[in-house]
Every structure is written in structure tokens, then in C-alpha cells.
Scaffold this active site. Structure first.
Site, mmCIF file in Angstrom:
data_model
loop_
_atom_site.group_PDB
_atom_site.id
_atom_site.type_symbol
_atom_site.label_atom_id
_atom_site.label_comp_id
_atom_site.label_asym_id
_atom_site.label_seq_id
_atom_site.Cartn_x
_atom_site.Cartn_y
_atom_site.Cartn_z
ATOM 1 N N HIS A 153 4.015 -6.364 11.336
ATOM 2 C CA HIS A 153 3.730 -6.368 9.900
ATOM 3 C C HIS A 153 4.942 -6.788 9.068
ATOM 4 C CE1 HIS A 153 1.162 -5.610 6.551
ATOM 5 N NE2 HIS A 153 1.905 -4.642 6.066
ATOM 6 N N ASP A 205 0.851 -8.233 14.247
ATOM 7 C CA ASP A 205 0.648 -7.331 13.123
ATOM 8 C C ASP A 205 -0.606 -6.484 13.355
ATOM 9 O OD1 ASP A 205 0.317 -6.054 10.691
ATOM 10 O OD2 ASP A 205 0.644 -7.851 9.485
ATOM 11 N N SER A 226 1.254 -7.817 2.233
ATOM 12 C CA SER A 226 0.390 -6.725 2.669
ATOM 13 C C SER A 226 -0.674 -6.437 1.605
ATOM 14 C CB SER A 226 1.236 -5.493 3.000
ATOM 15 O OG SER A 226 0.470 -4.507 3.644
ATOM 16 N N TYR A 235 0.827 -1.202 0.000
ATOM 17 C CA TYR A 235 0.000 0.000 0.000
ATOM 18 C C TYR A 235 0.865 1.256 0.000
ATOM 19 C CZ TYR A 235 -3.864 3.088 1.345
ATOM 20 O OH TYR A 235 -4.811 4.073 1.386
#
Length: 334
Positions: free
Chosen positions: A309, A273, A187, A92
């Protein structure tokens, strides 16, 4: 960040009821039909990168609505036969960056297509080169909230369509064996790869880590970090639009795509995460393949209890490399 989601034994059993509209399949069938183009490639131009063991091309292919989408395509220098292709999707806020930045898959002997993110690329990395000409619908300034009130206007309808079209483009490139194609990402890229696995029935394999857009409603309840935080911020201002937003998001739900997938799959997640909570990854993993007659599709999950993450980072990539090589070896010997 301490562990905040379900304990691992509960994650391993986590199979929430799908948040799925009745016309989910029709929505995506019609969307991809509208995007279908007989010739996916617009241009393929060689690029001088200074690398001597890798050849790279600047590719433009037709994505959602025929829009031009950019990508880097790389082959090992001196490759003499068609190779399996790894189609990779980035996170992202990132774009495709510079062509020398992601060399793992081409160094492992695969053809590699790295798709740019339309309308992104300004938050991390080295930028992108693909605008989003359809980003004028009501929604927040960040991609996660653009067009949020309608599934037809939502940013991820366009980006997921681009991701599917990237597989079509990769299969048309010289030096690629079109019968051996892999979707990979982390992700947001993991969410896109998972969507591709649900929408491309003849995908060879899937590599997905910390996927965004999985267990979306639960994630919005658990975290205000990252893209989910952008959605929550939009809804905090536009009170009363929650149901419209949830309806839109239900068409992008990664668990629904996972249910329709059938390719062998390798998952990973960090149990701390807060960007993409692990319960979303496990929900997708535990329901993977259930609508394709795959009672027990070949898949494995790697959890990293003390990671967020970033997940397993290089260790996860090493596992992916070995797993993918073994997957192709099994397919060859079958």
C-alpha cells in the site's frame, strides 16, 4: 506479502463490466444539487505556522448539506499572480493534521487546499476538525460501514460531496486561478480524487495512487485488510444485508467515476497492495474516460511490483511533480 492479485499482463487488460446502477448519474446530480451553495466559503483565517516561505489559512467551506468542512490552504510566500490549485484528499482514518505537514505542492509553486475528512481523523496522523452530524444511520462503527444499508445514508456520499465542494471552494480563494484545478490523493484520498474527476467535468488534471473504492466487490473477495475488512466485519454480523450493502457501494464505485472522467490522469499502484488491491486501480485506469468521448484520454499508470500500500512513495511523488508540470506546459502551449 507476496503478489496475490492478477499477474501484471492480466491487470493491464483488466476491464470488468461496470457494477453500476441505472440511476447512478441521477443520484449524483441530485446529491450535488442539494449541496449547492452560492457562496462556498464560510471563513478564511490566516494561521501563523512558523514557516517563512509558505503562507497558510484555516479555511471553512460548505460541504454536504451545507455542513462546515475544514481545510488548510497554502500559497508560496510572495506569490504575485493567480496559481493553479492542487486540491488534496487524505487517507482513511486521517484528518487534515497540522498545517506544516504537507508542503510538497506549495513548494512546487502551486496553491494547495488540503481537505479534512468529516467524521475521521482519530486513527492516524494529527487529527481532524470536521465532525459528521449525519452519522446516526445503521452501520458499523468505522466510517467505511456507516450508513452502509442505504446509498443516501452512506458516509461516502457525504465525503465525496465534500470533495467536490472543496474544488468549488478552492476556485473561490484569493490567489487561485479557477481555470486550473487538480485533484490529488492516495488510498481513500485517491478514491475521492477519482470521484471528483468523474463529477467535475472541467477539472484540469488528476493524480491518484492506490485508490480505495475501486473494484469494490472484487476487493471484498480478495482482502480483509483496512476499510474493506470493516465492511466484511459488518456483513459478518448483519447477515442477509449483503445485497443492500452492494447496492449502496455501487453508487460509490470508482470505476464508474473513472468512466465519466476526462482530465489527464496519473495513476500508481503497488502490486502487493492488500489494502487497495491493484486490480481496482487498473479497472479504473483501463475504463478511464470511456463515457466522455475520450477514446484515448491522456493517462499513465506506474506499477510497483514489490510494493504494497505504500506504493512508490517518494518516487511516485517525483513522477507526479514532473508529469503535472509537463501537463500544465502542454496546456499553456496548446
Amino acid at each position: 506479502m507476496p503478489a496475490f492479485d492478477l499477474p501484471l499482463p492480466e491487470l493491464e487488460r483488466h476491464r470488468p463490466e461496470p457494477d453500476e446502477p441505472d440511476d447512478f448519474d441521477a443520484f449524483w446530480r441530485d446529491t450535488l444539487k442539494e449541496a449547492g451553495q452560492p457562496a462556498p466559503l464560510v471563513s478564511v483565517r490566516p494561521v501563523e505556522t512558523g514557516l517563512r516561505l509558505t503562507n497558510t489559512w484555516d479555511v471553512t467551506f460548505r460541504g454536504f448539506a451545507g455542513d462546515p468542512v475544514r481545510a488548510w490552504f497554502s500559497l508560496p510566500a510572495g506569490a504575485r499572480e493567480p496559481l493553479p490549485a492542487v486540491v488534496e484528499y487524505v487517507g482513511y482514518g486521517r484528518g487534515r493534521g497540522l498545517p506544516h505537514e504537507r508542503l510538497t505542492w506549495v513548494n512546487a509553486g502551486y496553491a494547495h487546499l488540503l481537505m479534512d475528512n468529516r467524521g475521521q481523523g482519530d486513527q492516524y496522523g494529527n487529527g481532524g476538525a470536521t465532525p459528521d452530524p449525519h452519522a446516526s444511520a445503521p452501520g458499523g462503527p468505522g466510517p467505511a460501514a456507516r450508513g452502509l444499508r442505504s446509498p443516501h445514508d452512506y458516509h461516502y456520499r457525504r465525503l465525496i460531496t465534500d470533495a467536490v465542494r472543496a474544488v468549488t471552494a478552492a476556485r473561490a480563494l484569493p490567489g487561485v486561478d479557477p481555470t486550473r484545478t487538480v485533484a490529488a490523493g492516495n488510498s481513500q484520498g485517491g478514491g475521492l480524487a477519482l470521484a471528483v474527476a468523474g463529477l467535475v467535468p472541467d477539472l484540469t488534471a488528476l493524480l491518484v495512487t492506490a485508490p480505495l473504492l475501486c473494484g469494490i466487490r472484487r476487493a471484498l473477495d480478495l482482502t480483509d485488510t483496512g476499510p474493506y475488512g470493516e465492511i466484511a466485519a459488518y456483513l459478518s454480523v448483519h447477515r442477509g444485508t449483503e445485497e443492500a450493502a452492494y447496492r449502496t457501494l455501487s453508487y460509490m464505485e470508482g470505476v464508474s467515476f473513472a468512466r465519466r472522467a476526462q482530465a489527464p490522469a496519473h495513476f500508481g499502484t503497488g502490486l502487493r497492495d492488500t489494502v487497495c488491491p491493484p486490480s481496482g486501480a487498473y479497472a479504473a485506469f483501463n475504463r478511464y474516460g470511456e463515457l466522455r468521448g475520450c477514446a484515448d484520454p491522456r493517462r499513465e499508470m506506474h506499477a510497483y511490483p514489490f510494493n504494497g500500500h505504500e506504493g512508490g512513495e517518494g518516487e511516485q511523488v517525483a513522477r507526479q511533480l514532473h508529469w503535472l508540470a509537463a501537463t500544465f506546459e502542454q496546456l499553456t502551449s496548446a
